[in-house]
Design an enzyme around this catalytic site. Structure first.
Site, PDB file in Angstrom:
ATOM      1  N   LYS A  35      -8.100   6.355   7.167  1.00 20.61           N
ATOM      2  CA  LYS A  35      -7.591   5.563   8.382  1.00 20.61           C
ATOM      3  C   LYS A  35      -6.433   4.832   7.930  1.00 20.61           C
ATOM      4  CE  LYS A  35     -12.100   6.127  10.076  1.00 20.61           C
ATOM      5  NZ  LYS A  35     -13.493   5.233   9.890  1.00 20.61           N
ATOM      6  N   ASP A  92      -0.882   4.010   3.044  1.00 18.39           N
ATOM      7  CA  ASP A  92      -1.072   2.571   2.966  1.00 18.39           C
ATOM      8  C   ASP A  92      -0.740   1.870   1.602  1.00 18.39           C
ATOM      9  OD1 ASP A  92      -3.429   3.618   1.784  1.00 18.39           O
ATOM     10  OD2 ASP A  92      -4.719   2.669   3.154  1.00 18.39           O
ATOM     11  N   ASP A  95      -2.707   3.266  -5.692  1.00 18.76           N
ATOM     12  CA  ASP A  95      -3.300   2.518  -6.749  1.00 18.76           C
ATOM     13  C   ASP A  95      -3.321   3.540  -7.934  1.00 18.76           C
ATOM     14  OD1 ASP A  95      -4.892   0.317  -7.397  1.00 18.76           O
ATOM     15  OD2 ASP A  95      -6.669   1.620  -7.283  1.00 18.76           O
ATOM     16  N   ASP A 151      -8.500  -2.023   4.886  1.00 16.64           N
ATOM     17  CA  ASP A 151      -9.938  -2.481   5.306  1.00 16.64           C
ATOM     18  C   ASP A 151     -10.675  -3.037   4.087  1.00 16.64           C
ATOM     19  OD1 ASP A 151     -10.705   0.040   4.046  1.00 16.64           O
ATOM     20  OD2 ASP A 151     -12.836  -0.112   4.841  1.00 16.64           O
TER      21      ASP A 151
HETATM   22  P1  5GP Z   1      -5.875   5.771  -5.304  1.00 16.92           P
HETATM   23  O1  5GP Z   1      -6.566   6.992  -5.133  1.00 16.92           O
HETATM   24  O2  5GP Z   1      -4.457   5.566  -5.406  1.00 16.92           O
HETATM   25  O3  5GP Z   1      -6.706   4.961  -6.275  1.00 16.92           O
HETATM   26  O4  5GP Z   1      -6.480   5.039  -4.016  1.00 16.92           O
HETATM   27  C1  5GP Z   1      -5.855   5.289  -2.708  1.00 16.92           C
HETATM   28  C2  5GP Z   1      -6.794   4.714  -1.595  1.00 16.92           C
HETATM   29  O5  5GP Z   1      -7.957   3.764  -1.952  1.00 16.92           O
HETATM   30  C3  5GP Z   1      -5.885   4.118  -0.657  1.00 16.92           C
HETATM   31  O6  5GP Z   1      -5.195   4.879   0.435  1.00 16.92           O
HETATM   32  C4  5GP Z   1      -6.910   2.695   0.052  1.00 16.92           C
HETATM   33  O7  5GP Z   1      -7.478   3.543   0.985  1.00 16.92           O
HETATM   34  C5  5GP Z   1      -7.751   2.796  -1.142  1.00 16.92           C
HETATM   35  N1  5GP Z   1      -7.405   1.172  -1.795  1.00 16.92           N
HETATM   36  C6  5GP Z   1      -6.901   1.528  -2.826  1.00 16.92           C
HETATM   37  N2  5GP Z   1      -6.673  -0.003  -3.144  1.00 16.92           N
HETATM   38  C7  5GP Z   1      -6.892  -0.752  -2.218  1.00 16.92           C
HETATM   39  C8  5GP Z   1      -6.899  -2.111  -1.822  1.00 16.92           C
HETATM   40  O8  5GP Z   1      -6.355  -2.923  -2.396  1.00 16.92           O
HETATM   41  N3  5GP Z   1      -7.412  -2.554  -0.680  1.00 16.92           N
HETATM   42  C9  5GP Z   1      -8.094  -1.570   0.370  1.00 16.92           C
HETATM   43  N4  5GP Z   1      -8.418  -2.255   1.370  1.00 16.92           N
HETATM   44  N5  5GP Z   1      -7.977  -0.157   0.132  1.00 16.92           N
HETATM   45  C10 5GP Z   1      -7.659   0.032  -1.220  1.00 16.92           C
END
Ligand code: 5GP
Length: 188
Positions: A35, A92, A95, A151
């Protein structure tokens, strides 16, 4: 406060202008990952005066626990076929990149004419999966962020500014902790 609403608005205007120039004469499909990406998508598309379309996908998230990387699943698929289409995935935050790299491999297998990524935040310091991100709003420091679609425990996606949360456990334990920041004038 890490990124205020005015900075976000100005940066999205710039991104919109760049994307509009790059996709002139084409009809891109912007895909948002539910979302968190929806707030960014809603503002971004209004800065792109092209005959674009939007579609949505939902995938299971493991949050910050990268050790469960095998568990990414599609919960809701796209409504339309993207074969032969110019696709931009709107995120959004990227990471570790594990979520996005899985998603991109799924989308690539469907034969789009092109496939690019536009992310509001890029936390490259934590990247595990190498990715090329064509459009980036801001580089994000290695701190948990909330607001503008992002969130904490499902709450605070409606914060107009992006906040850095130093004590994530405290905010999760006390859902009212960030309520003052929801005040429409809080970040100004
Ligand atoms: P990745 O797969 O790149 O590690 O993580 C991606 C997803 O993890 C993002 O789309 C988000 O939903 C969540 N996420 C990663 N870091 C953060 C953060 O600092 N804050 C929040 N609220 N969500 C995060």
């Amino acid at each position: 406060m890490l990124f205020g609403r005015e900075d976000i608005r100005r940066r999205i205007e710039e991104l919109g202008r760049t994307i509009t120039g790059d996709y002139e004469g084409r009809e891109p499909v912007l895909i948002s990952v539910l979302k968190g990406g929806t707030v960014f998508l809603a503002d971004l598309i209004r800065e792109i005066p092209l005959p674009l379309r939007v579609d949505f996908m939902s995938i299971s998230s493991y949050g910050r626990a990268a050790e469960s990387m095998g568990r990414v699943r599609i919960l809701k698929d796209l409504d339309e076929d993207i074969g032969g289409q110019h696709v931009i995935v709107v995120e959004d935050i990227v990471d570790t990149g594990l979520t996005l790299s899985y998603l991109l491999s799924v989308l690539e297998s469907r034969g789009p004419a092109s496939l690019e990524v536009c992310t509001l935040l890029d936390r490259s310091a934590r990247r595990i999966a190498p990715l090329s991100l064509r459009y980036v709003g801001f580089d994000c420091p290695d701190v948990f962020v909330v607001g503008y679609g992002l969130d904490v425990g499902g709450r605070y996606r409606n914060l107009p500014d992006i906040l850095a949360v130093e004590d994530q456990a405290a905010v999760t334990a006390d859902p009212a902790a960030l309520l003052p920041f929801l005040d429409p004038g809080a970040g100004r």
